[in-house]
Design a protein around this motif. Structure first.
Motif, PDB file in Angstrom:
ATOM      1  N   LYS A  28       8.144  11.912  39.053  1.00 14.63           N
ATOM      2  CA  LYS A  28       8.922  13.640  37.618  1.00 14.63           C
ATOM      3  C   LYS A  28       8.985  15.021  38.424  1.00 14.63           C
ATOM      4  CE  LYS A  28       6.100  10.869  34.066  1.00 14.63           C
ATOM      5  NZ  LYS A  28       5.399  11.814  32.677  1.00 14.63           N
ATOM      6  N   ALA A  29       8.619  14.793  39.839  1.00  8.17           N
ATOM      7  CA  ALA A  29       8.515  16.091  41.337  1.00  8.17           C
ATOM      8  C   ALA A  29       9.932  16.109  41.881  1.00  8.17           C
ATOM      9  CB  ALA A  29       7.777  15.998  41.896  1.00  8.17           C
ATOM     10  N   ASP A  30      10.273  14.902  41.473  1.00 17.03           N
ATOM     11  CA  ASP A  30      11.739  14.775  42.299  1.00 17.03           C
ATOM     12  C   ASP A  30      12.853  15.662  41.736  1.00 17.03           C
ATOM     13  OD1 ASP A  30      13.687  13.715  44.207  1.00 17.03           O
ATOM     14  OD2 ASP A  30      14.523  11.906  43.175  1.00 17.03           O
ATOM     15  N   VAL A  31      13.394  16.388  43.178  1.00 19.77           N
ATOM     16  CA  VAL A  31      14.665  17.814  42.103  1.00 19.77           C
ATOM     17  C   VAL A  31      15.566  17.030  42.896  1.00 19.77           C
ATOM     18  CG1 VAL A  31      13.038  18.778  41.861  1.00 19.77           C
ATOM     19  CG2 VAL A  31      14.047  18.922  44.521  1.00 19.77           C
ATOM     20  N   THR A  32      16.111  16.064  43.089  1.00 19.61           N
ATOM     21  CA  THR A  32      17.458  15.183  43.777  1.00 19.61           C
ATOM     22  C   THR A  32      18.528  15.275  42.530  1.00 19.61           C
ATOM     23  OG1 THR A  32      15.893  13.896  45.373  1.00 19.61           O
ATOM     24  CG2 THR A  32      18.714  13.718  45.197  1.00 19.61           C
ATOM     25  N   GLU A  33      18.513  14.891  41.766  1.00 15.99           N
ATOM     26  CA  GLU A  33      18.819  15.253  40.664  1.00 15.99           C
ATOM     27  C   GLU A  33      19.652  16.065  40.378  1.00 15.99           C
ATOM     28  OE1 GLU A  33      18.764  12.918  36.872  1.00 15.99           O
ATOM     29  OE2 GLU A  33      17.886  10.731  38.246  1.00 15.99           O
ATOM     30  N   GLU A  34      18.685  17.455  40.082  1.00 22.61           N
ATOM     31  CA  GLU A  34      19.087  19.128  40.043  1.00 22.61           C
ATOM     32  C   GLU A  34      19.662  19.459  41.146  1.00 22.61           C
ATOM     33  OE1 GLU A  34      16.615  17.843  36.779  1.00 22.61           O
ATOM     34  OE2 GLU A  34      16.111  17.099  39.268  1.00 22.61           O
ATOM     35  N   ARG A  61      19.991  25.487  33.129  1.00 19.14           N
ATOM     36  CA  ARG A  61      19.501  24.410  33.116  1.00 19.14           C
ATOM     37  C   ARG A  61      18.856  23.368  34.036  1.00 19.14           C
ATOM     38  NH1 ARG A  61      22.460  22.317  29.824  1.00 19.14           N
ATOM     39  NH2 ARG A  61      21.919  23.083  28.030  1.00 19.14           N
ATOM     40  N   GLU A  62      19.470  23.792  35.070  1.00 18.08           N
ATOM     41  CA  GLU A  62      18.570  23.418  36.474  1.00 18.08           C
ATOM     42  C   GLU A  62      18.268  23.949  37.423  1.00 18.08           C
ATOM     43  OE1 GLU A  62      20.175  20.001  35.998  1.00 18.08           O
ATOM     44  OE2 GLU A  62      21.565  20.083  34.584  1.00 18.08           O
ATOM     45  N   ALA A  63      18.382  25.574  37.616  1.00 16.64           N
ATOM     46  CA  ALA A  63      17.891  26.435  38.121  1.00 16.64           C
ATOM     47  C   ALA A  63      16.708  26.257  37.034  1.00 16.64           C
ATOM     48  CB  ALA A  63      18.308  27.972  37.725  1.00 16.64           C
ATOM     49  N   ILE A 111      12.665  29.971  45.641  1.00 15.50           N
ATOM     50  CA  ILE A 111      14.444  29.631  46.167  1.00 15.50           C
ATOM     51  C   ILE A 111      14.731  29.339  44.070  1.00 15.50           C
ATOM     52  CG2 ILE A 111      16.417  27.676  46.563  1.00 15.50           C
ATOM     53  CD1 ILE A 111      14.296  27.279  49.446  1.00 15.50           C
ATOM     54  N   GLY A 112      13.819  28.544  43.630  1.00 20.46           N
ATOM     55  CA  GLY A 112      14.310  28.884  42.191  1.00 20.46           C
ATOM     56  C   GLY A 112      14.973  30.391  41.103  1.00 20.46           C
ATOM     57  N   LEU A 113      13.265  31.502  41.311  1.00 21.27           N
ATOM     58  CA  LEU A 113      14.121  31.838  40.638  1.00 21.27           C
ATOM     59  C   LEU A 113      15.154  33.000  41.550  1.00 21.27           C
ATOM     60  CD1 LEU A 113       9.620  32.632  40.879  1.00 21.27           C
ATOM     61  CD2 LEU A 113      11.255  32.199  39.029  1.00 21.27           C
ATOM     62  N   ASP A 114      14.981  32.950  42.470  1.00 18.96           N
ATOM     63  CA  ASP A 114      16.764  33.613  43.258  1.00 18.96           C
ATOM     64  C   ASP A 114      17.723  32.662  42.556  1.00 18.96           C
ATOM     65  OD1 ASP A 114      14.818  35.069  45.102  1.00 18.96           O
ATOM     66  OD2 ASP A 114      15.300  34.163  47.101  1.00 18.96           O
ATOM     67  N   LEU A 156      21.724  28.456  47.599  1.00 17.10           N
ATOM     68  CA  LEU A 156      20.754  28.776  47.295  1.00 17.10           C
ATOM     69  C   LEU A 156      19.968  27.244  47.564  1.00 17.10           C
ATOM     70  CD1 LEU A 156      20.331  31.157  45.238  1.00 17.10           C
ATOM     71  CD2 LEU A 156      18.728  31.517  47.292  1.00 17.10           C
ATOM     72  N   ALA A 157      21.196  26.347  46.743  1.00 19.79           N
ATOM     73  CA  ALA A 157      21.321  25.523  46.082  1.00 19.79           C
ATOM     74  C   ALA A 157      20.894  24.375  47.714  1.00 19.79           C
ATOM     75  CB  ALA A 157      22.202  24.651  45.143  1.00 19.79           C
ATOM     76  N   SER A 158      21.650  24.534  48.889  1.00 21.50           N
ATOM     77  CA  SER A 158      21.157  24.017  50.360  1.00 21.50           C
ATOM     78  C   SER A 158      20.109  24.433  50.812  1.00 21.50           C
ATOM     79  CB  SER A 158      22.329  24.877  51.126  1.00 21.50           C
ATOM     80  OG  SER A 158      23.621  24.066  50.361  1.00 21.50           O
ATOM     81  N   ALA A 159      19.502  25.600  50.286  1.00 21.43           N
ATOM     82  CA  ALA A 159      18.353  25.887  50.564  1.00 21.43           C
ATOM     83  C   ALA A 159      17.079  25.231  49.916  1.00 21.43           C
ATOM     84  CB  ALA A 159      17.721  27.350  50.729  1.00 21.43           C
TER      85      ALA A 159
END
Length: 307
Positions: free
Chosen positions: A231-237, A271-273, A288-291, A183-186
């Motif tokens: 702020k919208a970037d999710v690379t770190e997460e 926390r990351e999700a 994907i985040g909810l999954d 899921l993280a890859s997706a």
């Protein structure tokens, strides 16, 4: 990257739940050891042992704590002593003293011409100090040694059951970790796919702002929009999720009690999700985040069983 690591299953992973029963006999007694354990935040050991065996409680507690790190554990010993243990016994010294006293009485009575009736054994047994009905003073060392040997065997069976359950848990958790990695890859792919759309939306917004406000500073507006992009970037997460996946794989391969470490890691996963969902701004990424949250929550339930 995470796939290979998450397939590792630690056959030494232990469950906190287990049961074992061990029957034995020796040293004039029969017994049954029972060990039961369920989940717990720490080690809560409850002993239900008979009294009268010197050193049993201390030795039993040490034996269990040497092999169990977490869980609510109840150790019970049901002990049946031989019939002779509680049977009345003749006190040899008391009997000798009573017979000496009877002989003296008979001798004095004869000297005075007093005839006494014949003394029966039952008359002697009721004299104080002749018959003992309390527990005998005995060496419980042989019984203690036999009991502890059987306790070791019971603990071996107990740990074998916990290890079997731990192996099954490890397989389930490994599959869940692999699913998180997928899921993280997706999510990373979805984040890359949304990038051009986000950039175009921001350019359109910038154009509308500049067209509707002649006095607006283009540089300032561009700076604010750039902050929104950051702020919208999710690379770190996503990078942290990958790191957590690797850490979880290492925990599965680690010996010893790892349950608390897993508990903490589940908090980091969640926390990351949560942050990923809050920053998604995209239907695919939100799904994907909810999954991810669903899988992590399921994994957290399994981790609660790990020692």
């Amino acid at each position: 990257m995470g796939g290979k690591r998450t397939r590792m299953v630690n056959h030494a992973l232990m469950s906190m739940t287990g049961f074992a029963e061990r029957r034995g006999a020796g040293a004039g007694a029969d017994w049954v050891w029972e060990i039961r354990a369920v989940n717990g935040k720490g080690l809560d050991l409850r002993l239900r042992l008979p009294e009268g065996i010197e050193g049993l409680e201390q030795a039993a507690r040490a034996a269990v704590t040497a092999q169990v790190a977490r869980g609510n554990v109840t150790l019970t010993l049901k002990l049946a002593r031989g019939a002779e243990a509680g049977a009345p016994r003749v006190n040899a010294a008391g009997l000798a003293a009573a017979l000496d006293a009877l002989a003296t009485v008979s001798q004095v009575a004869a000297q005075r011409g007093i005839e006494l009736r014949q003394t029966a054994a039952s008359d002697i047994l009721i004299l104080r100090g002749v018959l003992e009905t309390g527990a005998a003073e005995e060496d419980t060392g042989p019984l203690l040694a036999a009991l502890l040997a059987d306790l070791d065997a019971a603990l071996t069976a107990f740990n074998a059951m916990r290890a079997a359950e731990g192996q099954a848990l490890a397989g389930v958790i490994a599959g869940q970790i692999a699913r998180v990695a997928e899921l993280a890859s997706a999510a990373r792919a979805a984040a890359e796919a949304r990038r051009p759309l986000m950039e175009q939306a921001l350019r359109d917004n910038l154009a509308r702002v500049l067209a509707g406000a002649a006095e607006a500073d283009p540089a300032r507006v561009a700076q604010e929009l750039a902050l929104l992009v950051v702020k919208a970037d999710v690379t770190e997460e996503l990078d942290r999720l990958a790191a957590h996946v690797a850490a979880a794989g290492r925990l599965l391969a680690e010996k010893g009690a790892v349950g608390r470490k897993f508990d903490f890691l589940m908090q980091e996963f969640m926390r990351e999700a949560n942050t990923l969902c809050s920053k998604s701004g995209n239907a695919d990424l939100t799904r994907i985040g909810l999954d991810l949250k669903t899988v992590i929550d399921q994994m957290r339930e399994q981790v609660q069983n790990v020692e």
